[in-house]
Design an enzyme around this catalytic site. Structure first.
Site, PDB file in Angstrom:
ATOM      1  N   GLU A  66     -11.693  -3.993  -2.745  1.00 36.97           N
ATOM      2  CA  GLU A  66     -10.752  -2.982  -3.209  1.00 36.97           C
ATOM      3  C   GLU A  66     -10.554  -3.145  -4.719  1.00 36.97           C
ATOM      4  OE1 GLU A  66      -7.182  -3.334  -0.538  1.00 36.97           O
ATOM      5  OE2 GLU A  66      -8.512  -4.850   0.353  1.00 36.97           O
TER       6      GLU A  66
ATOM      7  N   HIS B 244      -9.960   1.803   0.406  1.00 38.56           N
ATOM      8  CA  HIS B 244      -9.811   0.685   1.343  1.00 38.56           C
ATOM      9  C   HIS B 244     -10.863   0.743   2.453  1.00 38.56           C
ATOM     10  CE1 HIS B 244      -7.887  -2.652   3.252  1.00 38.56           C
ATOM     11  NE2 HIS B 244      -6.739  -2.515   2.602  1.00 38.56           N
TER      12      HIS B 244
ATOM     13  N   HIS C 117       0.800  -1.227   0.000  1.00 39.43           N
ATOM     14  CA  HIS C 117       0.000   0.000   0.000  1.00 39.43           C
ATOM     15  C   HIS C 117       0.836   1.283   0.000  1.00 39.43           C
ATOM     16  CE1 HIS C 117      -3.435  -2.476   0.139  1.00 39.43           C
ATOM     17  NE2 HIS C 117      -3.593  -2.582   1.438  1.00 39.43           N
TER      18      HIS C 117
END
Length: 359
Positions: free
Chosen positions: A323, A183, A113
């Site tokens: 996601e 997210h 991420h």
């Protein structure tokens, strides 16, 4: 029904970070639905939507204040994740035969991420433009080791038919991998009801293949059909029947969406129903994949949990994420969709979360 931007979108300060103000925006529609978004991480902090009796609940996990989002155990609740969502194997890749080493923020093994200080932990510039909230971020050349200065935008819009649409755009001064996602952690029974209610959810994902991963959840490069496996969610499936049979203790896998990818057009991606409340979430995107994650790494029940909003605590299997994204580690797999954004090109990602009621 309300009208006018001043009623549809309200703005208020939401604390400070390093002397810089964090702002909260509340989007409202004419059907008792509201969405809160803050400029820290372009993060969705609340989605309030009614059930079949008209009772409104907040259906995403989050925190009451900015201090909560700074916690080390914040698992990216509601954030806009980048520069590259999901994993990069070894934190290494090459573009045009130039090797790059970016931050390895997970056990010094791989990048997750965006690195140690991804876009989820930056304050975005934010404003109201017409009926939308527009957030903008400059990620400088070399940010977490990534090449190119990137300007990114995340735009949030809530319509009267229950559609929360998020548009993510980016341009770069150098060739660089880009893969953004939102997210949010959903629980359609209410954000604090945890696994007891998540197991009652029925999930359907329009995906005929999935990307196989190794022990660190890094794709091996294999794309495997879902047929005859626990990954086949093409028909509505009760989560409680399957979640504990999935390798790894729950779903945390990228599903390859069925059909041809058209970056100019959204297509149906997933549907989730919580029968008791009647709440339905439908997801649409223009991306090739969706990471279905069932909060396997949240604390086990019986522990202190993650202290969330309104005194609630969050535990393992307490929420799910859908996601929308490119495939994980696409930069290192030539058989995956292209993830390199070059100068003069525009990265464009749209995801719509539609909330409705099934009687």
């Amino acid at each position: 029904m309300s009208s006018g931007n001043e009623k549809r979108i309200s703005v208020e300060p939401w604390g400070t970070l390093n002397g810089k103000q964090v702002t909260k925006f509340t989007l409202k529609n004419g059907n008792k639905q509201e969405v809160d978004v803050i400029s820290y991480g372009a993060t969705i902090t609340s989605i309030r939507t009614p059930d079949k009796t008209g009772k409104v609940e907040d259906v995403v996990c989050g925190f009451d204040n900015i201090e909560g989002y700074l916690r080390k155990d914040n698992p990216y609740f509601g954030a806009t994740v980048g520069r590259v969502a999901n994993r990069i194997g070894g934190g290494r890749f090459s573009i045009d035969n130039v090797p790059y080493q970016v931050s390895r923020n997970i056990d010094d093994k791989f990048t997750l991420h965006g690195g140690f200080k991804g876009w989820n932990s930056k304050i975005w510039e934010a404003s109201v433009q017409n009926d939308t909230v527009v957030m903008a971020l400059l990620s400088e050349d070399g940010d977490e080791g990534f090449p190119g200065a990137v300007i990114a935008f995340a735009t949030f819009k809530l319509t009267d038919d229950g559609r929360l649409s998020i548009e993510m755009k980016a341009t770069s001064t150098k060739a660089t991998p880009i893969n953004l996602t939102n997210h949010s952690y959903f629980n359609l029974a209410g954000h604090g009801t945890n696994a007891a209610e998540i197991y009652k959810h029925k999930v359907m994902i329009e995906a005929d293949r999935w990307t196989v991963t190794d022990a660190n959840s890094i794709p091996t490069g294999e794309i495997r059909p879902v047929d005859g496996s626990i990954m086949d969610l093409r028909k509505s499936t009760l989560l409680g029947d399957v979640i504990n049979k999935v390798p790894g203790g729950g779903y945390d896998y990228n599903f390859c969406l069925t059909g041809k990818v058209d970056l100019e057009k959204e297509k149906f991606t997933a549907r989730v129903l919580h029968p008791d409340s009647g709440r339905v979430l439908e997801v649409f995107t223009n991306q090739p994949g969706v990471q279905f994650y069932t909060s396997n790494f949240m604390p086990e029940a019986g522990t202190e949990g993650i202290p969330g909003k309104q005194g609630q605590k969050y535990f393992k299997h307490g929420a799910f994420c859908l996601e929308t994204q490119n495939y994980p580690d696409a930069i290192n797999n030539d058989n995956f969709p292209n993830s390199i954004l070059r100068p003069q090109e525009l990265y464009y990602h749209v995801v719509t979360y539609k909330f409705r009621i099934q009687a």
